[in-house]
Design an enzyme around this catalytic site. Structure first.
Site, short mmCIF file in Angstrom:
data_model
loop_
_atom_site.label_atom_id
_atom_site.label_comp_id
_atom_site.label_asym_id
_atom_site.label_seq_id
_atom_site.Cartn_x
_atom_site.Cartn_y
_atom_site.Cartn_z
N GLU A 227 82.54 -35.97 -5.76
CA GLU A 227 81.33 -36.72 -6.11
C GLU A 227 80.17 -35.74 -6.24
O GLU A 227 80.24 -34.59 -5.78
CB GLU A 227 80.99 -37.73 -5.01
N LYS A 229 76.58 -34.32 -5.16
CA LYS A 229 75.85 -34.26 -3.88
C LYS A 229 74.40 -34.70 -4.13
O LYS A 229 73.64 -33.99 -4.77
CB LYS A 229 75.88 -32.87 -3.27
N ARG A 249 70.23 -40.72 9.25
CA ARG A 249 71.13 -39.82 9.98
C ARG A 249 70.47 -39.29 11.24
O ARG A 249 71.14 -38.96 12.22
CB ARG A 249 71.53 -38.67 9.05
N GLU A 277 73.18 -42.88 0.51
CA GLU A 277 71.97 -42.07 0.39
C GLU A 277 70.86 -42.91 -0.24
O GLU A 277 71.08 -43.61 -1.24
CB GLU A 277 72.26 -40.87 -0.52
N LYS A 400 80.76 -29.49 1.18
CA LYS A 400 79.66 -29.56 0.22
C LYS A 400 79.61 -28.23 -0.53
O LYS A 400 79.57 -27.16 0.07
CB LYS A 400 78.33 -29.87 0.90
#
Length: 535
Positions: A227, A229, A249, A277, A400
């Site tokens: 995906e 980021k 978070r 997100e 990531k």
């Protein structure tokens, strides 16, 4: 207080994970529940608002120690940590009674900020006279809101779970969300009794590691879900018992700041938790993080602000369905259920599913990553298709793969001492670039150098200081560093008119002279290009 101070000393004295966990576990097993609750509160990084100014603390300490203020300032300069310097100059305590951490926190730290200076002085000086030097050090850090000790939250949770005889994953879930530093709440956290569940409590967030190996070592590309980021605020959107809550978070309840996302939550069926997100979003694509920052810190959001900084929730995982925790299922299964669920959400609500990035090979994926910045994203996320949703940052499950950072060369112009183990070293630096023959501050950074380089720069600062501004040292502009950062934007709050995101030192440029550093004009041009790409 004595037991918590002993724990602080034990944690500060070792870098071994096993020793830290043992010390924490012993503390939680032996401490009174009220003390253990406050210990957990501070160890988890929570803090009370700074209760008293450093100026007043300095004045009161100098008076109590019967030394001139200038001498105390010199002691602070030599030690590098204000809390420690004050603890060392104060006279030995007189006869006093043992004070518990819960008494100190609830009866002396918490009320301080609501009192006038004279009442504050009475509490602070009275407390000094009851504590020994190390206890005073901890006390200072608590009232200044600067309590830090070298232990990760995951280790604190692991130790608390071991002390309670509970699985670490269950304990990690329990400490998320609302709880107060009190004996009853601590007993509820550590009890096996039913009824602990809270309708608004989020799950511990699962985190990704920075990719640090050749892609070929990951196996075949088909094993991975890829995906983009996204550059926003990681959050969990929770719908339980007819209520909607939104958690960041950082364990902060941000429901009131994003009413547009709450509208999404109200459309979900009960017993659903989405991980994703919050993005600044318009016209089907993300806006820069600077736009999202307009919403951060706002307790109320006007219609005008919602129009200026519209947001969307980019969902990329499903953690709970119909009240059932499904984190243990494979990512591929959770993804399929997520797509089905989102299809049922009414059109017009700002909810998206993070699109998958398809590639037949690692080389093709590398070419797609090169497009990331043009898409206003930070890079790629690689997640094993058969992975469960875990706790913390286990290596090798989620990666990531970020964009290549922006880069400039800048000159060290100011330095300040660090904190904790670095309190005696100059490790926090301000860098400048040239503007019509003058060095203008452009960024602050404190990470990226080796220990050996830090000591070398520290020696340079001590030998080449040209001016002092309190704890800040202006140095001869001789050292050049390459700085990396993720984004750059126009900012009225900064002298140079620009603000960098996540600046850090990439390397010390021994091969360059100060005159070779970048100019403000060239950095502005870089910002212009960066913002054109982002828009």
């Amino acid at each position: 207080m004595r037991r918590f101070t002993q724990l602080f000393a034990e944690l500060d004295a070792t870098t071994r994970t096993s020793e830290k966990v043992r010390a924490l576990e012993a503390y939680f097993q032996a401490a009174d529940p009220a003390d253990a609750a406050w210990g957990l509160f501070f160890l988890m990084g929570r803090k009370l608002k700074r209760a008293v100014t450093t100026r007043l603390l300095r004045e009161w300490a100098a008076q109590e120690a019967r030394i001139p203020l200038w001498l105390l300032e010199e002691c602070y300069d030599a030690v590098g940590d204000l809390s420690e310097a004050l603890a060392l100059v104060l006279p030995e305590r007189g006869p006093g009674t043992e004070m518990s951490l819960s008494q100190l926190a609830s009866e002396r730290v918490a009320p301080l900020g609501r009192l006038g200076a004279e009442a504050q002085r009475e509490i602070v000086v009275g407390t000094w006279r009851e504590l020994d030097s190390l206890e005073r050090l901890v006390w200072h850090k608590l009232i200044l809101g600067e309590f830090r000790v070298g232990v990760a939250r995951t280790l604190v949770v692991r130790a608390l779970a071991a002390a309670s005889g509970m699985a670490a994953t269950e304990m990690a879930h329990r400490v998320m969300g609302p709880w107060e530093p009190s004996g009853p709440d601590f007993e509820r956290l550590t009890s096996f009794a039913a009824g602990h569940a809270n309708s608004g409590r989020p799950y511990p967030f699962f985190l990704a590691d920075q990719l640090d190996m050749p892609l070929e070592e990951l196996g075949t590309v088909e094993d991975w879900q890829v995906e983009w980021k996204w550059d926003g605020i990681r959050a969990q959107l929770i719908r339980r018992n007819g209520q909607v809550s939104l958690w960041s978070r950082g364990e902060e309840l941000i429901t009131d700041r994003f009413p547009d996302v709450v509208e999404i939550g109200r459309s979900l069926s009960d017993g659903v938790v989405l991980d994703g997100e919050i993005l600044a979003w318009r016209g089907g694509r993300p806006l820069s993080f600077a736009v999202l920052q307009k919403r951060i810190g706002r307790k109320t959001v006007s219609t005008k602000l919602r129009s200026e900084a519209p947001v969307a929730f980019m969902a990329y995982d499903l953690l709970e369905v119909a009240g059932d925790d499904i984190r243990f299922r494979d990512l591929s299964e959770r993804r399929a259920q997520l797509e089905e669920l989102v299809m049922l959400v009414p059109a017009g609500l700002p909810l998206c599913v993070s699109p998958l990035v398809a590639a037949d090979s690692w080389s093709e994926l590398g070419r797609l990553r090169a497009e990331a910045r043009a898409r206003a994203v930070e890079g790629l996320m690689l997640k094993r298709r058969n992975s469960s949703y875990g706790v913390g940052r286990p290596k090798g499950v989620w990666w990531k793969w970020k964009n290549q950072p922006y880069s400039i060369d800048a000159v060290l112009i100011y330095a300040q001492r660090g904190h904790g183990r670095r309190a005696s070293l100059y490790t926090d630096y301000t860098f400048g670039v040239w503007d019509q023959g003058t060095l203008v501050p452009i960024a602050k950074a404190y990470s990226g150098l080796t220990d050996e380089e830090i000591h070398e720069v520290d020696r340079f600062v001590r030998q080449h200081t040209i001016e002092k501004f309190g704890p800040l040292r202006a140095v001869e502009p001789r050292l050049v560093f390459e700085l990396h950062f993720e984004a750059i934007a126009v900012s009225k709050r900064h002298k140079a008119g620009l603000a960098m995101r996540f600046p850090r030192m990439a390397r010390w440029r021994h091969d360059k002279l100060p005159a070779d550093a970048d100019t403000l004009e060239s950095v502005r041009a870089l910002a212009l290009v960066a913002n054109q790409v982002a828009s």
